[in-house]
Write a protein that holds these residues in place. Sequence first.
Motif, PDB file in Angstrom:
ATOM      1  N   SER A 134       4.158  -0.284   6.495  1.00 35.13           N
ATOM      2  CA  SER A 134       5.609  -0.605   6.445  1.00 35.13           C
ATOM      3  C   SER A 134       6.233   0.413   6.260  1.00 35.13           C
ATOM      4  O   SER A 134       6.040   1.430   5.261  1.00 35.13           O
ATOM      5  N   ALA A 135       7.779   0.443   6.465  1.00 35.73           N
ATOM      6  CA  ALA A 135       8.647   1.696   6.214  1.00 35.73           C
ATOM      7  C   ALA A 135       9.541   0.978   5.090  1.00 35.73           C
ATOM      8  O   ALA A 135      10.402   1.978   4.655  1.00 35.73           O
ATOM      9  N   CYS A 136       9.377  -0.063   4.364  1.00 31.59           N
ATOM     10  CA  CYS A 136       9.993  -0.463   3.156  1.00 31.59           C
ATOM     11  C   CYS A 136       9.623  -0.047   2.224  1.00 31.59           C
ATOM     12  O   CYS A 136       8.424   0.293   1.916  1.00 31.59           O
TER      13      CYS A 136
ATOM     14  N   SER B 190       2.370   4.141   4.306  1.00 29.38           N
ATOM     15  CA  SER B 190       3.654   3.923   4.604  1.00 29.38           C
ATOM     16  C   SER B 190       4.222   4.668   5.959  1.00 29.38           C
ATOM     17  O   SER B 190       3.857   5.836   5.969  1.00 29.38           O
ATOM     18  N   ILE B 191       5.177   4.195   6.672  1.00 26.21           N
ATOM     19  CA  ILE B 191       5.522   4.822   7.967  1.00 26.21           C
ATOM     20  C   ILE B 191       6.966   4.811   8.004  1.00 26.21           C
ATOM     21  O   ILE B 191       7.882   4.515   6.838  1.00 26.21           O
ATOM     22  N   VAL B 192       7.580   5.845   8.783  1.00 25.82           N
ATOM     23  CA  VAL B 192       9.029   6.113   8.780  1.00 25.82           C
ATOM     24  C   VAL B 192       9.645   5.510   9.950  1.00 25.82           C
ATOM     25  O   VAL B 192       9.063   5.571  11.069  1.00 25.82           O
ATOM     26  N   LEU B 193      10.853   5.148   9.790  1.00 27.79           N
ATOM     27  CA  LEU B 193      11.626   4.614  11.144  1.00 27.79           C
ATOM     28  C   LEU B 193      12.048   5.812  11.990  1.00 27.79           C
ATOM     29  O   LEU B 193      12.156   7.140  11.351  1.00 27.79           O
TER      30      LEU B 193
ATOM     31  N   PHE C 252       4.842   8.003  13.812  1.00 30.24           N
ATOM     32  CA  PHE C 252       4.299   6.771  13.878  1.00 30.24           C
ATOM     33  C   PHE C 252       3.471   6.859  15.029  1.00 30.24           C
ATOM     34  O   PHE C 252       2.371   6.207  14.982  1.00 30.24           O
TER      35      PHE C 252
ATOM     36  N   THR D 151      10.580  -5.924  13.227  1.00 31.26           N
ATOM     37  CA  THR D 151       9.626  -4.868  13.613  1.00 31.26           C
ATOM     38  C   THR D 151       9.187  -4.583  14.595  1.00 31.26           C
ATOM     39  O   THR D 151       8.941  -3.406  14.997  1.00 31.26           O
TER      40      THR D 151
ATOM     41  N   GLN E 271      11.740  -2.366  16.234  1.00 31.11           N
ATOM     42  CA  GLN E 271      11.697  -1.051  15.841  1.00 31.11           C
ATOM     43  C   GLN E 271      10.553  -0.193  16.314  1.00 31.11           C
ATOM     44  O   GLN E 271      10.734   0.752  16.801  1.00 31.11           O
TER      45      GLN E 271
END
Length: 411
Positions: A42-44, A62-65, A70, A89, A92
């Motif tokens: 999740s990027a949250c 943890s991922i980045v928008l 990714f 999601t 995105q």
Amino acid sequence: MKKQLLIIGFVWPEPKSSAAGSRMMQLIRFFQTQNFHITFASACGKSDNAFDLHSIGVTSVSIVLNDSSFDEFIVHLKPDVVLFDRFMTEEQFGWRVAESCPEAVRILDTEDLHFLRRARQQAIKSNSEMTTEDMFNDTAKREIASIYRCDLSLIISKAEMTLLEKTFKIDASLLLYVPFLLEDISEAQKQVQPVFNDRQHFVSIGNFLHEPNYNALLYLKENLWKGIRRQLPKAELHNYGAYASEKVNQLHNEKDGFLIKGFAQDVNAIMQSARVLLAPVRFGAGLKGKLFDAMQNGTPFITTSIGAEGVIENRNSDFICDSPEVFINQAVALYTEQSKWEKQYFLGFDILASQFSKSVFETHFLIRLDDITSHLKRHRQQNFIGGLLQHHSLQSTKFMSKWIEAKNALR
């Protein structure tokens, strides 16, 4: 060798805070029983209420928008299945998944139909009845495009299945009805539930960040509770929910018995101590987790037509009250009349057993997943609109993301 599942979460699951969090944990447990190794990304940001996924063997990332990291991550992971948590999601990350892992089965868990909830909310704001035209909004275009781009979408409510198939003409091969996956209630569990005379007071519950829950709380305060309290001057209404803001806490009034209790550490204990759940849901979509919490704990409830959608088909049921006067009178009757209370107590268990048997839906899900996995190319060829949308509609998302990534690199 274990199969790989990647879940891309809109948020980190909080099963004690929301029905959406509980739903996600149910899906995780289903895939674990099917020998999947699960990575949840999740990027949250992660709150203190987030479930410790590591404790059940799920890898958290943890991922980045708007970042090519990714792409590298998913190529290394090589998932067999990717589950998108809500259509946002998929918007995105869907194009990145399709480009980097084209053979991965793409599943969308809608949670509920966001466009339906927003149409109903707008109708409440404008004090009008929702029409079919209201549903044809921009959110609907985005959400339904996401459904087409995925190989399968999980729909939590029969009412929403009907809406998608009949009104929006989506082929049944792209949809699967998967409600809450709940453990069966045994006879032994029913026998230890507190009975009528062992319970007292009313209860309401719901994450206060979720607009339908806050609206229902205000409606209780302004339109319903005074009428109930007038007939039951010793009764209290205990309002539970995560993320109570100052405007929520200001509704607390001990003199009137309207009590803001805050975060529910143990929803089962709370439900079992209450005599009646009040759930005047005026807009929303999907299934209402609070009703299932109530039925699992033998707690009768009063709700609205929207609250009962997907759970109770008989709109003349004593459960369902859409006018304030009827709601108040039914709540008082359910609270004071033991025979009426016991009838609904048993009916709740019957609803769970007859309509929401976990094993049935897990079997259907597994069969459909195996079929799509085995015939993925054919399945996608039959979904030409999905391929068209994958080619066109995500290009704007893709190049906007790449532009943001390039801009960030210059900082």
